[in-house]
Scaffold this motif. Structure first.
Motif, mmCIF file in Angstrom:
data_model
loop_
_atom_site.group_PDB
_atom_site.id
_atom_site.type_symbol
_atom_site.label_atom_id
_atom_site.label_comp_id
_atom_site.label_asym_id
_atom_site.label_seq_id
_atom_site.Cartn_x
_atom_site.Cartn_y
_atom_site.Cartn_z
ATOM 1 N N ASN A 155 -2.481 16.942 7.333
ATOM 2 C CA ASN A 155 -3.748 16.763 6.628
ATOM 3 C C ASN A 155 -4.713 16.034 7.550
ATOM 4 O OD1 ASN A 155 -3.919 17.504 3.537
ATOM 5 N ND2 ASN A 155 -1.788 16.911 3.943
ATOM 6 N N ASN A 156 -5.947 16.415 7.468
ATOM 7 C CA ASN A 156 -6.908 15.995 8.484
ATOM 8 C C ASN A 156 -7.124 14.487 8.545
ATOM 9 O OD1 ASN A 156 -7.249 18.688 9.070
ATOM 10 N ND2 ASN A 156 -9.053 18.928 7.764
ATOM 11 N N ARG A 157 -7.019 13.802 7.387
ATOM 12 C CA ARG A 157 -7.398 12.387 7.359
ATOM 13 C C ARG A 157 -6.227 11.490 6.963
ATOM 14 N NH1 ARG A 157 -12.561 12.286 3.645
ATOM 15 N NH2 ARG A 157 -11.430 13.935 2.547
ATOM 16 N N ILE A 158 -5.027 11.909 7.300
ATOM 17 C CA ILE A 158 -3.840 11.111 7.007
ATOM 18 C C ILE A 158 -3.509 10.233 8.207
ATOM 19 C CG2 ILE A 158 -1.348 11.233 6.639
ATOM 20 C CD1 ILE A 158 -2.906 11.778 4.162
ATOM 21 N N THR A 159 -3.218 8.947 7.946
ATOM 22 C CA THR A 159 -2.855 8.008 9.003
ATOM 23 C C THR A 159 -1.514 7.360 8.660
ATOM 24 O OG1 THR A 159 -3.936 6.101 7.966
ATOM 25 C CG2 THR A 159 -5.321 7.544 9.348
ATOM 26 N N HIS A 160 -1.132 6.360 9.458
ATOM 27 C CA HIS A 160 0.120 5.641 9.205
ATOM 28 C C HIS A 160 0.061 4.823 7.916
ATOM 29 C CE1 HIS A 160 2.480 6.560 12.817
ATOM 30 N NE2 HIS A 160 1.325 6.575 13.483
ATOM 31 N N THR A 161 -1.121 4.616 7.398
ATOM 32 C CA THR A 161 -1.245 3.937 6.093
ATOM 33 C C THR A 161 -0.544 4.741 5.006
ATOM 34 O OG1 THR A 161 -3.364 2.984 6.755
ATOM 35 C CG2 THR A 161 -2.873 3.046 4.389
ATOM 36 N N SER A 162 -0.666 6.052 5.109
ATOM 37 C CA SER A 162 0.010 6.909 4.134
ATOM 38 C C SER A 162 1.526 6.813 4.276
ATOM 39 C CB SER A 162 -0.440 8.369 4.309
ATOM 40 O OG SER A 162 -1.821 8.500 4.041
ATOM 41 N N VAL A 163 1.978 6.683 5.521
ATOM 42 C CA VAL A 163 3.421 6.541 5.751
ATOM 43 C C VAL A 163 3.937 5.293 5.044
ATOM 44 C CG1 VAL A 163 5.223 6.243 7.480
ATOM 45 C CG2 VAL A 163 3.270 7.745 7.951
ATOM 46 N N GLU A 164 3.195 4.199 5.145
ATOM 47 C CA GLU A 164 3.612 2.959 4.499
ATOM 48 C C GLU A 164 3.573 3.089 2.971
ATOM 49 O OE1 GLU A 164 4.984 -0.974 4.235
ATOM 50 O OE2 GLU A 164 5.017 0.557 5.809
ATOM 51 N N SER A 165 2.581 3.804 2.452
ATOM 52 C CA SER A 165 2.493 3.998 0.996
ATOM 53 C C SER A 165 3.721 4.725 0.472
ATOM 54 C CB SER A 165 1.229 4.797 0.653
ATOM 55 O OG SER A 165 0.060 4.085 0.995
ATOM 56 N N PHE A 166 4.128 5.762 1.172
ATOM 57 C CA PHE A 166 5.312 6.507 0.734
ATOM 58 C C PHE A 166 6.593 5.713 0.982
ATOM 59 C CE2 PHE A 166 2.451 10.229 0.973
ATOM 60 C CZ PHE A 166 2.783 10.826 -0.243
ATOM 61 N N ARG A 167 6.634 4.920 2.057
ATOM 62 C CA ARG A 167 7.844 4.168 2.348
ATOM 63 C C ARG A 167 8.137 3.163 1.238
ATOM 64 N NH1 ARG A 167 9.756 -0.384 3.764
ATOM 65 N NH2 ARG A 167 7.698 -1.374 3.766
ATOM 66 N N LEU A 168 7.105 2.469 0.746
ATOM 67 C CA LEU A 168 7.300 1.480 -0.315
ATOM 68 C C LEU A 168 7.792 2.119 -1.612
ATOM 69 C CD1 LEU A 168 4.174 -0.803 0.221
ATOM 70 C CD2 LEU A 168 6.570 -1.343 0.734
ATOM 71 N N VAL A 169 7.445 3.366 -1.792
ATOM 72 C CA VAL A 169 7.891 4.060 -3.008
ATOM 73 C C VAL A 169 9.290 4.613 -2.842
ATOM 74 C CG1 VAL A 169 7.447 6.057 -4.492
ATOM 75 C CG2 VAL A 169 5.553 4.613 -3.738
ATOM 76 N N LEU A 170 9.612 5.113 -1.639
ATOM 77 C CA LEU A 170 10.907 5.743 -1.430
ATOM 78 C C LEU A 170 11.999 4.743 -1.071
ATOM 79 C CD1 LEU A 170 9.788 8.896 0.579
ATOM 80 C CD2 LEU A 170 10.136 8.674 -1.875
ATOM 81 N N TYR A 171 11.619 3.613 -0.423
ATOM 82 C CA TYR A 171 12.641 2.640 -0.035
ATOM 83 C C TYR A 171 11.972 1.285 0.178
ATOM 84 C CZ TYR A 171 16.581 0.561 2.529
ATOM 85 O OH TYR A 171 17.604 -0.251 2.937
ATOM 86 N N ASP A 172 11.864 0.541 -0.892
ATOM 87 C CA ASP A 172 11.279 -0.800 -0.837
ATOM 88 C C ASP A 172 12.400 -1.794 -0.538
ATOM 89 O OD1 ASP A 172 9.975 -3.175 -1.118
ATOM 90 O OD2 ASP A 172 9.010 -2.686 -3.023
ATOM 91 N N GLU A 173 12.386 -2.384 0.665
ATOM 92 C CA GLU A 173 13.471 -3.270 1.107
ATOM 93 C C GLU A 173 13.225 -4.726 0.763
ATOM 94 O OE1 GLU A 173 15.004 -1.911 5.230
ATOM 95 O OE2 GLU A 173 12.894 -1.304 5.187
ATOM 96 N N SER A 174 12.186 -5.027 -0.001
ATOM 97 C CA SER A 174 11.860 -6.423 -0.275
ATOM 98 C C SER A 174 12.918 -7.121 -1.121
ATOM 99 C CB SER A 174 10.499 -6.517 -0.975
ATOM 100 O OG SER A 174 10.527 -5.822 -2.218
ATOM 101 N N SER A 175 13.624 -6.396 -1.944
ATOM 102 C CA SER A 175 14.684 -6.974 -2.765
ATOM 103 C C SER A 175 15.629 -5.857 -3.214
ATOM 104 C CB SER A 175 14.111 -7.695 -3.982
ATOM 105 O OG SER A 175 13.551 -6.769 -4.889
ATOM 106 N N LEU A 176 16.798 -6.290 -3.717
ATOM 107 C CA LEU A 176 17.745 -5.304 -4.223
ATOM 108 C C LEU A 176 17.174 -4.562 -5.419
ATOM 109 C CD1 LEU A 176 21.111 -7.282 -3.997
ATOM 110 C CD2 LEU A 176 20.341 -5.436 -2.522
ATOM 111 N N ASN A 177 16.469 -5.296 -6.291
ATOM 112 C CA ASN A 177 15.871 -4.644 -7.463
ATOM 113 C C ASN A 177 14.802 -3.648 -7.057
ATOM 114 O OD1 ASN A 177 17.449 -5.980 -9.339
ATOM 115 N ND2 ASN A 177 16.038 -7.706 -9.519
ATOM 116 N N ALA A 178 14.006 -3.999 -6.065
ATOM 117 C CA ALA A 178 12.964 -3.088 -5.591
ATOM 118 C C ALA A 178 13.583 -1.835 -4.987
ATOM 119 C CB ALA A 178 12.074 -3.789 -4.574
ATOM 120 N N ALA A 179 14.654 -2.020 -4.232
ATOM 121 C CA ALA A 179 15.342 -0.860 -3.642
ATOM 122 C C ALA A 179 15.942 0.018 -4.730
ATOM 123 C CB ALA A 179 16.418 -1.329 -2.675
#
Length: 597
Positions: A468-492
């Motif tokens: 997509n023309n205007r996708i950056t690494h910010t989008s990668v971080e947005s999806f990472r937090l949804v797919l694998y949030d390592e901040s806590s066991l509950n978040a994961a």
């Protein structure tokens, strides 16, 4: 009866009164008679000389004395008075008894009335009870009959369905055999194309090779279909049975004369395609039937032949790929012809018309086909000019009960105008399992909306978001937090465990590689425990966890460890760390909650 007894007693009383009156009258007459006819002393009776036993007549009357001192008139009146007195007493007692009897009669009448009422109630209750029992019996009996009838109907339906299937299968094989018998005398009429002949006809080497190769492919497929068979699908890397006609993707657009050389072969191919339905109908139930034209060039006459042959044919998957020469002029099947074929096919489940120039005037027909055919897969990649892609996607996502499991809308100039609609659609957890949105004009804000939608989505298995023309690494971080949030066991544990996302042209977040979400969840949790174990810091993160759940945590360590194939540490190391550190924490805090140490 009591009244008759009382009447008789009254009659006796009246008789006694009459007798008393008669006695008094007789005594008066005798007295009067004695004074008139008898001289004094003439009739004196010598009582002393009377020898009658009992002292004479009067002495024998009841109540008379026998001694000489008694004197006076006879005592009949006294007797009557005594009798009347006794009679009065008897009558009083009788009246008392009569009163008692009357009271008893009243009680008996009341009892009779009550008995009558009870009899009526009993009769009414008995009748209502009988009716209730009859109704209950009828209801139970009818329910039993209904169940029995339903069971018999189901068995009958099953048997009828089985018979219909057998009959239908027999008819299909009969039609198939008739087709084979009919084709026994068939001969391929188109003349084989020789490259040398074409070369001397002033065709270029590329044109000569194209005509010869395509003619051979059409001839082989035609003969196989006439024999009730389909080409080896392994040659075309596709599953099922069907016809797959493909030329090279980078072929130039050939002239009308070159395509006319192939017209006799297309005629033979269309003739075989017209009568191929019986061969499709006898395929196994788990075998998908398909027809695909990929990068094939057709002149107008050939296109009409193929369209007519495909109308109503029961192929489950259709593909008409890259029929656009880039100038908006169709080089293969036109979009209108494709939609005519689609609308005539009641068995269609998958449709691929990628790389065709589709206008806004075709959107409604396409959406109607998706709705009416309950399509499971739709590939519309590289089909729409700016603005039309948004319109097409909006039309698709607003179909009630959309049954699509795969939707490809790559390189269709889709913009942020549909970002919110797309996110809301994914958040509703639809049936969609594979979504391709790569190569469009979406940005990081759109990616953030879609990523948040995946928090409540457990069905999407693949999201292609790359290029997509205007996708950056910010989008990668947005999806990472949804797919694998390592901040806590509950978040994961609360992350999305089913979707794989391609963002920057690769599997940027490959944490959900297993088909089963609970295994991906286990890998994430155990990965955090393993990472913390390297620094012996697991217990520091358990400060708010009650000691009572310690056995559950130890069991979870073992459970998650069995789902991880590349564990960083041994699960016993984590168990040892937790037990050792937790013991120190308990020493500091007693039996209360664990605090960081």
């Amino acid at each position: 009866s009591p009244l008759s007894i009382k009447g008789q007693l009254c009659a006796i009383q009246n008789v006694l009164f009459c007798m008393m009156s008669n006695v008094s009258s007789s005594k008066k007459r005798k007295a009067n008679d004695g004074r008139a006819t008898v001289p004094d002393g003439a009739h004196d009776v010598n009582t002393s000389s009377n020898t009658n036993d009992g002292g004479g007549f009067l002495s024998s009357f009841p109540g008379q004395r026998n001694d000489d001192t008694s004197s006076g008139p006879p005592n009949n009146e006294q007797f009557i008075h005594q009798s009347l007195s006794q009679m009065n007493k008897i009558m009083m007692r009788v009246e008392e008894k009569l009163a008692t009897v009357s009271n008893l009669e009243s009680i008996c009448e009341q009892l009779e009335a009550k008995c009558s009422s009870l009899e009526n109630m009993l009769e009414s209750t008995s009748q209502s009870t009988k009716e209730h029992i009859d109704r209950k019996f009828d209801s139970l009996y009818l329910h039993h009959l209904e169940q029995k009838c339903s069971s018999l109907e189901n068995r009958l339906d099953t048997n009828v369905d089985a018979v219909h299937m057998k009959v239908d299968k027999s008819l299909k094989f009969h039609e198939y055999n008739e087709m084979l018998i009919k084709n026994q005398k068939w001969q391929y009429s188109a003349v084989d194309v020789e490259e040398t002949d074409l070369y001397f006809s002033d065709y270029s080497e590329n044109e000569t090779e194209y005509v010869a190769r395509t003619a051979e492919q059409l001839r082989d497929m035609t003969k196989q279909m006439r024999q009730g068979e389909f080409p080896d699908n392994n040659l075309y890397e596709t599953e099922g049975k069907g016809a797959y006609v493909e030329t090279f993707e980078d072929e130039p657009i050939f002239s009308e004369a070159v395509n006319n050389e192939l017209l006799p072969h297309w005629q033979e191919f269309a003739g075989a395609l017209k009568q191929v339905a019986p061969a499709i109908n006898v395929l196994p139930d788990n075998c998908e039937s398909f027809f695909t034209l990929a990068f094939v060039q057709l002149n107008h006459d050939a296109m009409l032949l193929i369209k007519e042959a495909l109308i109503g044919k029961p192929f489950q998957r259709l593909g008409f790929i890259n029929n656009d020469n880039g100038d908006g002029v169709s080089s293969g099947m036109s979009v209108d012809a494709i939609l005519d074929i689609v609308e005539s096919n009641k068995n269609l489940q998958k449709l691929d018309i990628s790389s065709n120039r589709i206008g806004s005037d075709h959107i409604e027909r396409l959406c109607s086909a998706v709705r009416n055919h309950a399509l499971e897969e739709l590939d519309l990649s590289r089909c729409f000019e700016p603005g039309i892609g948004d319109e097409m996607l909006t039309c698709l996502l607003t179909i009630d009960g959309l049954k699509l499991e795969m939707l490809a809308m790559a390189s269709n100039n889709i913009t942020s105008a549909v970002g919110t609609l797309l996110a809301d659609f994914l958040a509703s957890n639809p049936r969609l399992k594979d979504l391709s949105l790569g190569g469009n004009d979406l940005n990081d804000s759109d990616a953030s909306l879609i990523a948040n939608a995946l928090r409540s989505n457990s069905t999407l298995r693949r999201l292609r978001f790359a290029y997509n023309n205007r996708i950056t690494h910010t989008s990668v971080e947005s999806f990472r937090l949804v797919l694998y949030d390592e901040s806590s066991l509950n978040a994961a544990a609360g992350s999305n465990h089913t979707c794989i996302v391609d963002i920057l042209g690769r599997n940027d977040i490959d944490t959900n590689t297993h088909d089963q979400g609970h295994i991906n969840r286990g890998w994430k949790i155990y990965s955090i425990l393993s990472t913390r174990n390297e620094m012996m810091s697991n217990v520091q993160h358990f400060s708010d966890i009650d000691v009572k759940i310690l056995p559950i945590m130890l069991e979870a360590v073992q459970t998650y460890a069995t789902n991880v194939y590349d564990s960083k540490v041994n699960p016993l190391s984590i168990v040892y760390e937790i037990m050792r550190k937790w013991d120190k924490a308990l020493t500091c805090t007693g039996a209360g909650n664990i605090i960081e140490t």
